[in-house]
Design an enzyme around this catalytic site. Structure first.
Site, short mmCIF file in Angstrom:
data_model
loop_
_atom_site.label_atom_id
_atom_site.label_comp_id
_atom_site.label_asym_id
_atom_site.label_seq_id
_atom_site.Cartn_x
_atom_site.Cartn_y
_atom_site.Cartn_z
N THR A 30 0.83 -1.21 0.00
CA THR A 30 0.00 0.00 0.00
C THR A 30 0.87 1.27 0.00
OG1 THR A 30 -1.70 -1.18 1.21
CG2 THR A 30 -1.82 1.21 1.28
N ILE A 31 1.79 1.35 0.93
CA ILE A 31 2.61 2.56 1.05
C ILE A 31 3.77 2.54 0.05
CG2 ILE A 31 4.06 3.92 2.63
CD1 ILE A 31 1.03 3.91 3.36
N CYS A 159 -0.28 7.26 9.82
CA CYS A 159 -1.22 8.13 9.12
C CYS A 159 -2.04 8.98 10.10
CB CYS A 159 -2.15 7.29 8.24
SG CYS A 159 -2.84 5.85 9.08
N GLY A 214 -1.57 9.39 21.23
CA GLY A 214 -1.13 10.57 21.98
C GLY A 214 0.39 10.60 22.14
N HIS A 239 -9.83 7.35 7.99
CA HIS A 239 -10.11 7.44 9.42
C HIS A 239 -10.85 8.76 9.65
CE1 HIS A 239 -6.98 4.37 9.99
NE2 HIS A 239 -6.11 5.15 9.39
P1 NAD Z 1 1.39 -3.83 2.97
O1 NAD Z 1 1.14 -5.16 3.60
O2 NAD Z 1 0.37 -3.26 2.06
O3 NAD Z 1 2.77 -3.88 2.17
C1 NAD Z 1 3.92 -4.50 2.65
C2 NAD Z 1 4.62 -5.14 1.47
O4 NAD Z 1 5.87 -5.67 1.92
C3 NAD Z 1 3.82 -6.31 0.88
O5 NAD Z 1 3.83 -6.16 -0.52
C4 NAD Z 1 4.60 -7.55 1.32
O6 NAD Z 1 4.53 -8.60 0.39
C5 NAD Z 1 6.02 -7.02 1.38
N1 NAD Z 1 6.90 -7.77 2.29
C6 NAD Z 1 6.60 -8.85 3.07
N2 NAD Z 1 7.72 -9.24 3.74
C7 NAD Z 1 8.70 -8.40 3.39
C8 NAD Z 1 10.07 -8.28 3.75
N3 NAD Z 1 10.63 -9.10 4.64
N4 NAD Z 1 10.79 -7.29 3.19
C9 NAD Z 1 10.24 -6.42 2.33
N5 NAD Z 1 8.96 -6.48 1.93
C10 NAD Z 1 8.20 -7.46 2.46
O7 NAD Z 1 1.72 -2.84 4.16
P2 NAD Z 1 1.53 -1.27 4.17
O8 NAD Z 1 0.12 -0.98 4.54
O9 NAD Z 1 2.10 -0.66 2.94
O10 NAD Z 1 2.38 -0.90 5.46
C11 NAD Z 1 3.78 -0.73 5.39
C12 NAD Z 1 4.20 0.12 6.58
O11 NAD Z 1 3.56 1.39 6.46
C13 NAD Z 1 3.78 -0.45 7.95
O12 NAD Z 1 4.76 -0.09 8.89
C14 NAD Z 1 2.49 0.30 8.24
O13 NAD Z 1 2.20 0.39 9.62
C15 NAD Z 1 2.82 1.65 7.65
N6 NAD Z 1 1.64 2.45 7.29
C16 NAD Z 1 0.58 1.87 6.68
C17 NAD Z 1 -0.53 2.65 6.40
C18 NAD Z 1 -1.74 2.06 5.76
O14 NAD Z 1 -2.82 2.58 6.01
N7 NAD Z 1 -1.65 1.02 4.96
C19 NAD Z 1 -0.52 4.02 6.67
C20 NAD Z 1 0.61 4.59 7.23
C21 NAD Z 1 1.69 3.79 7.56
#
Ligand code: NAD
Length: 357
Positions: A30-31, A159, A214, A239
């Protein structure tokens, strides 16, 4: 891939000479996918490559965009090779070719990945969920860009924390905030995630109070008096925060709205214009042709802003998939060094179609 090595680097900053910032993205979900696309839009950055665990439609789409795909490790490399999919090497090979890696791997992987980046001598941007106390600085560009300049590791906060920091900081700068209280209705999961719920419940997140948001805000806005609580609702888009700020200066609704309207990466919407839900904000982004319907701005309902007994009340919406994307781009520049907050944020905002203030 990336932009051309162009004059803008010279014009905006004599310190960085001519080199492009070479960036890798570890984790293409996603990110990671959004950050990779945003990096490719920067005239002073080159996206060297991204990592994938296995070949699938996402790696094929990346390739179609001209992005070089690397496997996360040797086992994953074998998986790519056995299917004949194009792959350039492993994460370690990618790290040899970059100045900064953006870690967008799944939650809590930071403690495993951090020593890998350190060993490779690469600066790193972590996400909010990567783990606690990973980096030198918790980062929200408009609040503390300067703290991250020249550091080795920064953590872009979550986020929700990004949305809270931008909004509280905006009001604090103009009117002073002595106390912040927030109740967060959190989206259950992201649209492409079929494994998580809830489908038919409101889940206390967590049941014990306060929630972690917080203290996360306090990592950026030092000393801010803030208490938060949160629950999850069955939606995948955005959210919604109910935010109450105690003001230090005497102020009315117009003063609070004016403070928010002047701040970067904030937007104001009105119920009377049809913005009656988070769905309308996503629909607006679709109509605007935003990539993936992304809303990078923290969005406050102007008509919700109400001041009673020195306390400002408001509804705030946060698009979880998008709000941290500009922060990641600015965090890369802060780590690379040679940029002022204003010049980095301007470059980022203009490239992403965010109205720059
Ligand atoms: P996601 O699950 O959508 O993406 C993670 C990706 O990493 C997947 O494609 C997965 O296959 C891959 N992956 C799995 N194991 C791995 C490894 N060992 N090394 C590298 N890549 C690997 O997750 P996301 O939602 O993009 O979240 C990523 C980070 O961003 C997290 O820390 C999350 O808390 C943070 N975040 C997410 C959001 C959100 O709403 N999705 C918002 C802000 C921050």
């Amino acid at each position: 891939m990336g932009g051309q090595a162009v004059g803008i680097v010279y014009e905006l900053s004599e310190r960085r000479v001519s080199s492009m910032i070479k960036v890798g993205v570890n984790g293409y979900g996603t990110i990671g996918r959004r950050v990779a696309d945003a990096v490719m839009k920067q005239k002073d950055m080159e996206l060297v490559g991204v990592t994938k665990t296995k070949p699938d439609y996402k790696s094929a789409v990346a390739e179609g965009k001209g992005i070089q795909v690397y496997a996360v490790d040797m086992k994953s490399l074998e998986g790519f090779r056995s299917t004949g999919a194009n792959v350039r090497g492993t994460l370690n090979d990618l790290l040899q070719r970059v100045d900064v890696v953006v870690d967008a791997a799944p939650e809590d992987t930071g403690p495993v990945n951090k020593p890998v980046y350190q060993l490779a001598g690469v600066r790193a941007v972590f996400q909010g969920g990567a783990g606690d106390n990973l980096a030198d600085v918790s980062f929200v560009a408009q609040c503390n860009f300067e703290e991250a300049v020249g550091k080795r590791m920064v953590q872009v906060v979550s986020c929700n924390t990004t949305g809270l920091c931008r909004t509280i900081h905006a009001v604090d700068e103009s009117l002073g905030v002595s106390k912040a209280r927030a109740v967060l209705a959190r989206r259950a999961t992201d649209p492409d995630d079929v494994k998580k719920g809830p489908i038919d419940a409101i889940v206390l997140d967590p049941t014990t109070l306060p929630s972690h948001h917080g203290p996360d805000v306090q990592a950026v806005l030092k000393g801010m008096n803030i208490v938060t609580m949160a629950f999850k609702v069955p939606t995948t888009h955005m959210h919604l925060h109910s935010l109450i700020l105690s003001l230090k200066k005497p102020a009315g609704k117009d003063d609070v709205v004016s403070a928010i309207s002047k701040a970067p990466r904030m937007s104001l919407v009105d119920g009377k214009s049809g913005f009656k839900s988070t769905a309308a904000i996503m629909d607006w982004a679709r109509e605007m042709g935003r990539p993936r319907n992304d809303v990078y701005e923290a969005t406050v309902w102007r008509d919700s802003v109400t001041v009673v007994d020195g306390e400002a009340y408001m509804f705030l919406a946060v698009h979880q998939e998008a709000i941290v994307v500009p922060e990641n781009v600015d965090a890369i520049r802060a780590l690379a060094g040679g940029y002022k907050r204003e010049e980095s944020m301007k470059l980022t905002d203009e490239s992403l179609g965010i109205r720059h203030r």
